[in-house]
Design a protein around this motif. Sequence first.
Motif, PDB file in Angstrom:
ATOM      1  N   ARG A  63       0.843  -1.197   0.000  1.00  0.00           N
ATOM      2  CA  ARG A  63       0.000   0.000   0.000  1.00  0.00           C
ATOM      3  C   ARG A  63       0.872   1.239   0.000  1.00  0.00           C
ATOM      4  O   ARG A  63       1.955   1.244   0.581  1.00  0.00           O
ATOM      5  N   GLN A 103      -1.001   9.098 -10.431  1.00  0.00           N
ATOM      6  CA  GLN A 103      -2.066   9.211  -9.432  1.00  0.00           C
ATOM      7  C   GLN A 103      -1.605   8.716  -8.063  1.00  0.00           C
ATOM      8  O   GLN A 103      -2.228   9.005  -7.047  1.00  0.00           O
ATOM      9  N   HIS A 109      -3.424   3.914  -1.920  1.00  0.00           N
ATOM     10  CA  HIS A 109      -3.666   2.960  -3.001  1.00  0.00           C
ATOM     11  C   HIS A 109      -3.120   1.590  -2.617  1.00  0.00           C
ATOM     12  O   HIS A 109      -2.148   1.477  -1.878  1.00  0.00           O
ATOM     13  N   LEU A 125      -2.500  -1.948 -10.096  1.00  0.00           N
ATOM     14  CA  LEU A 125      -3.119  -0.941  -9.241  1.00  0.00           C
ATOM     15  C   LEU A 125      -4.594  -1.283  -9.101  1.00  0.00           C
ATOM     16  O   LEU A 125      -5.320  -1.387 -10.094  1.00  0.00           O
ATOM     17  N   ASP A 127      -8.424  -0.548  -7.871  1.00  0.00           N
ATOM     18  CA  ASP A 127      -9.334   0.557  -7.609  1.00  0.00           C
ATOM     19  C   ASP A 127     -10.744  -0.008  -7.603  1.00  0.00           C
ATOM     20  O   ASP A 127     -11.438  -0.009  -8.616  1.00  0.00           O
ATOM     21  N   GLY A 128     -11.169  -0.506  -6.442  1.00  0.00           N
ATOM     22  CA  GLY A 128     -12.460  -1.180  -6.379  1.00  0.00           C
ATOM     23  C   GLY A 128     -12.418  -2.459  -7.187  1.00  0.00           C
ATOM     24  O   GLY A 128     -11.504  -3.270  -7.058  1.00  0.00           O
ATOM     25  N   ASP A 130     -12.081  -2.388 -10.414  1.00  0.00           N
ATOM     26  CA  ASP A 130     -11.268  -2.099 -11.597  1.00  0.00           C
ATOM     27  C   ASP A 130      -9.786  -2.300 -11.298  1.00  0.00           C
ATOM     28  O   ASP A 130      -9.335  -2.122 -10.165  1.00  0.00           O
ATOM     29  N   GLU A 131      -9.033  -2.668 -12.335  1.00  0.00           N
ATOM     30  CA  GLU A 131      -7.601  -2.887 -12.189  1.00  0.00           C
ATOM     31  C   GLU A 131      -6.857  -2.222 -13.340  1.00  0.00           C
ATOM     32  O   GLU A 131      -7.336  -2.191 -14.467  1.00  0.00           O
ATOM     33  N   TYR A 132      -5.680  -1.714 -13.000  1.00  0.00           N
ATOM     34  CA  TYR A 132      -4.762  -1.206 -14.026  1.00  0.00           C
ATOM     35  C   TYR A 132      -3.465  -1.978 -13.867  1.00  0.00           C
ATOM     36  O   TYR A 132      -2.823  -1.928 -12.812  1.00  0.00           O
ATOM     37  N   ASP A 145      -6.035  -1.334 -18.854  1.00  0.00           N
ATOM     38  CA  ASP A 145      -7.028  -0.722 -17.982  1.00  0.00           C
ATOM     39  C   ASP A 145      -8.335  -1.495 -18.142  1.00  0.00           C
ATOM     40  O   ASP A 145      -8.965  -1.443 -19.194  1.00  0.00           O
ATOM     41  N   LYS A 147     -11.177  -0.976 -16.834  1.00  0.00           N
ATOM     42  CA  LYS A 147     -12.373  -0.143 -16.906  1.00  0.00           C
ATOM     43  C   LYS A 147     -12.647   0.340 -18.326  1.00  0.00           C
ATOM     44  O   LYS A 147     -13.776   0.249 -18.823  1.00  0.00           O
TER      45      LYS A 147
END
Length: 403
Positions: A63, A103, A109, A125, A127-128, A130-132, A145, A147
Amino acid sequence: MAQTRKASRYIVPVAVAGVAAATIGLVPALAASGDPDLPEITAQQLIEKIAASDTQTLSGTFRISTDLGLPLEGLTSGLGGLAGGTGGAGGSASVDPSERLTQLVSGSHTLRVAADGPERQKLTLLDGSDEYSLIHNGDDVWAYDSKSKEVFHEKAPAGADATGAHEGPKGKELPGTPKQLADEVLKAAGDTTSITVDGTAKVAGRDAYQLVIKPKQSGSTVESVKIAVDAANGTPLKFTLSSVEGGKPVVDAGFTKVDFSKPAASDFTFKAPEGAKVTEGGAEKAAGEKGDPFGGQLPEGLEDAFGGFGPGLDSGKGGVNVIGEGWTTIAKIDTGAPVPGTDEAPKEFQGLLDSFGDKVTGPFGSGTLFKTKIVNALLTDDGKVYVGAVTKDALVDAANAGK
């Protein structure tokens, strides 16, 4: 063209945020509780242990929590208004990792990471739902990405890791890991630095020593750097950067889970999903240059630090001068372009100036101070920039001495 030239005259304060991001770096955060009972070790021995560490395989979760003391949301909106580009209001985030991973300089994160030597690394990464993902596998660097269903592809330079495809560093380390940060701090340490061992800690279930690094000089914004070092293999597990302002750490970065065994080869395999939009790195770069309202380059050696913004910054008469040494080093940049009155500035930039700029005066004249918890910058009205991890008074003193 006239509008482009006008916009370029106001870009220096935006560049300050880029300096802060580069100074902090893009890094991992967190620690577990409990202080293990370990054999005593000197600071010199612990530094040697870090230097001898040859960890090439690992997987885990880390994190990152970053608090620069900068209104980054307003900054992003201002940039979007000036450039009309991605990431602003109404825009979409770029899939290019050199832009997307910025970001990490704000907020908290969670990331997953895996590495198998210098040829294969993966960073995801979260994000809920979603993943990058950023994957380096041999000659290729891929970013995906989930999303937007967009894919970025670029050929990796020889010997580069997943970050190296965009920033050029050589080596086997993962992008932004505590080890990279530790190496940079220790490399810069000298007579201006105090280095001690301050107890032990548990990080991601691993026994670790606590290395504490502090400036001996007054005038630095850095209070301390703490590095938790794996007692068994010397790998830095956690990195904490604190400001003299107190409060939350500027960067609190570390593994919450880590395994040093070899990850499966399939972890680094990537195939673009059917129907996904694939952008080649060279094509995106060319498109960006064509549509860039700022254009140009910064003085050599500062392009990365300033995030690539700002025509006119490389046309200064004096270039870049380094003032001082160690933790109180200041970079002086002569842009060669006096700053116009703020009443001429675009409204987006006016809001940006109001949000984190303070007017200062002295024998040097007058200027605007842009502050973060670590990196501060003084832009004088005659077009000179003084920037460093130093206090306001140190910047004003440097400007006064430069007259």
